[in-house]
Design a protein around this motif. Structure first.
Motif, mmCIF file in Angstrom:
data_model
loop_
_atom_site.group_PDB
_atom_site.id
_atom_site.type_symbol
_atom_site.label_atom_id
_atom_site.label_comp_id
_atom_site.label_asym_id
_atom_site.label_seq_id
_atom_site.Cartn_x
_atom_site.Cartn_y
_atom_site.Cartn_z
ATOM 1 N N ASP A 16 -2.406 6.525 13.950
ATOM 2 C CA ASP A 16 -3.266 6.254 12.789
ATOM 3 C C ASP A 16 -4.488 5.407 13.165
ATOM 4 O OD1 ASP A 16 -4.077 6.561 10.120
ATOM 5 O OD2 ASP A 16 -3.241 4.603 9.587
ATOM 6 N N TYR A 49 -14.660 3.794 0.747
ATOM 7 C CA TYR A 49 -14.727 2.638 1.648
ATOM 8 C C TYR A 49 -15.719 2.953 2.757
ATOM 9 C CZ TYR A 49 -11.654 5.358 4.789
ATOM 10 O OH TYR A 49 -11.126 6.325 5.611
ATOM 11 N N TYR A 89 -1.361 14.147 1.705
ATOM 12 C CA TYR A 89 -1.225 12.690 1.636
ATOM 13 C C TYR A 89 -1.003 12.286 0.189
ATOM 14 C CZ TYR A 89 -2.216 7.800 3.022
ATOM 15 O OH TYR A 89 -2.129 6.452 3.293
HETATM 16 O O1 LIG Z 1 -5.399 6.661 7.847
HETATM 17 C C1 LIG Z 1 -4.656 7.076 6.968
HETATM 18 O O2 LIG Z 1 -3.904 8.004 7.182
HETATM 19 C C2 LIG Z 1 -4.642 6.454 5.692
HETATM 20 C C3 LIG Z 1 -5.667 6.008 4.957
HETATM 21 C C4 LIG Z 1 -7.039 6.455 5.064
HETATM 22 C C5 LIG Z 1 -7.194 7.898 4.909
HETATM 23 O O3 LIG Z 1 -6.259 8.646 5.012
HETATM 24 C C6 LIG Z 1 -8.520 8.487 4.630
HETATM 25 O O4 LIG Z 1 -9.498 7.767 4.460
HETATM 26 O O5 LIG Z 1 -8.580 9.711 4.576
HETATM 27 C C7 LIG Z 1 -5.347 5.016 3.951
HETATM 28 O O6 LIG Z 1 -4.197 4.983 3.518
HETATM 29 O O7 LIG Z 1 -6.242 4.257 3.588
#
Ligand SMILES: O=C(O)/C=C(\CC(=O)C(=O)O)C(=O)O
Length: 303
Positions: free
Chosen positions: A255, A54, A162
């Motif tokens: 966040d 993105y 994550y």
């Molecule tokens: O901001 C967050 O924690 C979650 C994100 C983005 C993300 O982690 C990243 O781009 O590394 C999401 O779920 O899109």
């Protein structure tokens, strides 16, 4: 055009962070830490990674630190976002200009050199992030990540991980076996329309119960809630359960700047005002916002 002056076009439908947030009703305790936030670019200075999935709007360190002050927080933990790939320059630059009030979590490739790790360690990085969310990255296989854990152990770093709830059964043994502290982003992204005592969230609680080295961020009502803003009611029992069961292993964060939201962009004051609902006593708030993040990120200031 050189990379450093490249103009980036945001992903179609991108929602920009909310300008001019209101003042929260809840006053965080002195020394509170926003332990999950990001900086994006600015793209002309810190170009987004070619492999990104993105392209965000810019969200600079100055804007982040202004938000910190406005919300009544004292410190930040900056987590490297996938739009910057394994180039941690924007995160490290923001940490280095914080006057000691920020630490960083980096993303690294298996090919990272020891010199690069030393550089990150010397400049405020306290851990690396392993991302298993397939819409964001092509996840690395656990054995490759286990080798990275071996390499970073000497710094006393931790792992931020994550993943989404449906992936936990497959990842359970790998996460349990990590030989350093692990912090799970956003409670492992549960489906908060389900029962807090149902099989999905029970497995996450079992992970924390069985593994004293695993912590959780009780973050992202704006991302997880289906009941929606500004009160995000369905998120509350999940976060509160984790705070009450594991009070010494929880972290909170905004966040900001909330990448990849589709439905709405929160006023960050709404998120701060969730805190007394998920950590209902002053003692829990002190642990969540001050004692726990200080122990993990500024241990030299703890006695
Ligand atoms: O901001 C967050 O924690 C979650 C994100 C983005 C993300 O982690 C990243 O781009 O590394 C999401 O779920 O899109």
């Amino acid at each position: 055009m050189s990379a450093a002056s490249e103009i980036f076009e945001k992903t179609p439908g991108w929602l920009d962070w909310f300008e001019g947030p209101s003042k929260p009703k809840f006053t965080p305790p002195p020394g509170a830490v926003d332990a999950h936030c990001h900086v994006f670019g600015p793209g002309h200075e810190f170009p987004f990674a070619p492999e990104r999935k993105y392209t965000p709007c810019d969200a600079s360190k100055a804007q982040l630190y202004a938000l910190r002050d406005h919300l009544g927080f004292s410190r930040n933990v900056l987590v490297q976002a996938t739009c910057h790939g394994a180039d941690n320059s924007a995160t490290v630059d923001a940490v280095m200009s914080s006057g000691g009030k920020a630490k960083g979590i980096a993303s690294v490739k298996p090919s990272v050199t020891d010199e690069e790790l030393d550089y990150l360690n010397a400049n405020g990085v306290k851990g690396v992030r392993f991302n298993f969310v397939k819409r964001l990255v092509d996840p690395l296989p656990p054995p490759v990540l286990a080798e990275l854990v071996e390499r970073i152990n000497k710094f006393g770093w931790h792992i931020v991980i994550y993943f989404e709830a449906p992936d936990l059964p497959e990842l359970y043994d790998f996460i349990s076996g990590i030989s350093t502290t692990v912090v799970v982003d956003h409670m492992g992204r549960p489906d908060v329309t389900k029962d807090v005592d149902g099989p999905e969230f029970s497995l996450f609680q079992k992970l924390l119960e069985e593994n004293k080295h695993i912590w959780s961020k009780v973050t992202c009502p704006e991302r997880l809630s289906k009941s929606g803003p500004p009160t995000y009611d369905d998120f509350v029992p999940f976060a509160r359960r984790i705070v009450e069961r594991f009070p010494t292993r929880v972290l909170w964060g905004t966040d900001w700047p909330h990448p990849n939201l589709k439905s709405h962009m929160p006023d960050d004051a709404w998120l701060v005002d969730m805190i007394p609902r998920i950590a209902p006593s002053e003692a829990l708030q002190q642990k969540l916002l001050v004692d726990n993040p200080m122990r993990l990120y500024w241990p030299e200031e703890c006695n």
